[in-house]
Design a protein around this motif. Structure first.
Motif: not given
Ligand code: SF4
Length: 354
Positions: A127-152
């Motif tokens: 994720x790009x948003x960088x919320x201070x309390x969030x583990x995902x935010x700490x990882x930085x951004x690695x890409x947008x999922x396609x609709x296929x990646x979401x539905x999968x």
């Protein structure tokens, strides 16, 4: 076909996209509906199963496309029944990312609860948003999922047939990947797709305003806004996005829509000890949300390594909830699930791949 040619997944395609595919394959337009039925109703695992299509068309399709279903690479089970699934963003011959280099997997969390079976899905790798309390935010951004990646994520888990609800609250900010999220929502709710009621789906956001307006205009799904503080400076310290999208502007937008009838609006409020758990916060929150048809979900915090943030106590959370209820706001303390497998709110991090 070249040995390493990338085949495009059909999964996640809208009817309009399938009509283009049908035309490429030399098929009539109505074949798109047959493909959609096979994909989303019969849940075909291969193009060969689409036996109503002529054999030559199936062969052509199989050279250039695949169904695109990909099983999770790992499942972690919590003592409370929650299961965290890990999905690779790169398949053998297709890719679940529209942007970014990949290198990090995404997670989806299955949460059974009495008669509800909810799946929490991811919309981005990181994720790009960088919320201070969030583990995902700490990882930085690695890409947008396609609709296929979401539905999968929804199709590839064993519990898929009995899922009752979906929440877009996993990794990523859904509004930051709005085109693919809207496509996935169309597949989920359209009569030619899964035909789910939008009332079974909740999409969360930190409040990217233009994209949030699109979500509100183009779908009827429930909406959850991460608020976490009623005070702009304090919120900005927790969520840098406040600078670009002040919560007062987000609320101004929400006031233009009807949340009394067709859809539900909720605000997510993680409670941190000594940060945002004072009754003064509860009063300011009531004032900020006054007149909006909404509910507030109070959420316990799961401490991250190296973070000074700690969850508020049960007694403080209960007093905070009661204060909001007294002011006429519906507020509840959300049950925490899957903490032992790092699947609880704010704990999703994916796994790095070389
Ligand atoms: Fe991104 Fe949501 Fe985490 Fe903020 S809380 S960094 S928006 S995933």
């Amino acid at each position: 076909m070249e040995q390493h040619e990338i085949r495009r997944p059909l999964l996640g395609m809208t009817l309009a996209e399938l009509e283009t595919v049908a035309a490429e394959a030399g098929l009539r337009k109505f074949a798109a509906k047959q493909i959609a039925r096979r994909l989303y109703v019969n849940r075909a695992r291969s193009i060969d199963e689409m036996t109503e299509l002529p054999k030559a068309s199936r062969e052509w399709l199989s050279e250039h496309y695949c169904v695109g279903l990909q099983a999770p690479v790992k499942a972690s089970r919590s003592a409370d029944g929650t299961v965290k699934y890990l999905f690779a963003t790169r398949g053998e011959d297709f890719d679940f990312l529209t942007s970014g280099k990949g290198g990090r997997d995404v997670e989806a969390v299955y949460i059974p609860d009495r008669d509800r079976e909810t799946l929490c899905v991811s919309s981005q790798a990181g994720c790009k948003m960088g919320c201070k309390f969030c583990m995902t935010g700490r990882q930085g951004f690695h890409g947008d999922l396609t609709a296929a990646g979401i539905i999968n994520q929804i199709f590839a888990i064993p519990e898929s047939p009995t899922l009752t609800n979906l929440v877009f609250m996993g990794m990523g900010e859904p509004m930051d990947n709005i085109d693919e999220v809207l496509k996935a929502l169309e597949v989920l709710t359209a009569p030619w797709g899964l035909a789910w009621s939008p009332k079974r789906i909740t999409v969360s956001s930190i409040g990217k305003i233009r994209e949030l307006r699109r979500l509100l205009d183009e779908t009827k799904v429930h909406v959850a806004i991460s608020i976490h503080s009623p005070y702009p400076a304090e919120r900005e310290g927790l969520m840098p996005v406040e600078r670009a999208y002040p919560i007062k502007d987000v609320i101004g937008l929400l006031r233009e829509y009807d949340f009394a009838h067709q859809r539900r609006l909720s605000f997510e409020y993680i409670m941190w000890r000594g940060v945002n758990d004072d009754l003064r916060h509860a009063d300011a929150l009531s004032r900020l949300l006054r007149g909006l048809d909404c509910r507030v979900n109070l959420i316990r915090y799961h401490s991250l390594p190296g973070s000074p943030l700690r969850t508020a106590s049960e007694a403080v959370m209960t007093a905070f909830r009661d204060r909001l209820n007294e002011a006429g706001l519906t507020a509840t303390i959300r049950a925490s699930r899957g903490e032992d497998i790092q699947a609880a709110c704010g704990m999703l991090a994916g796994e790095a791949r070389g």
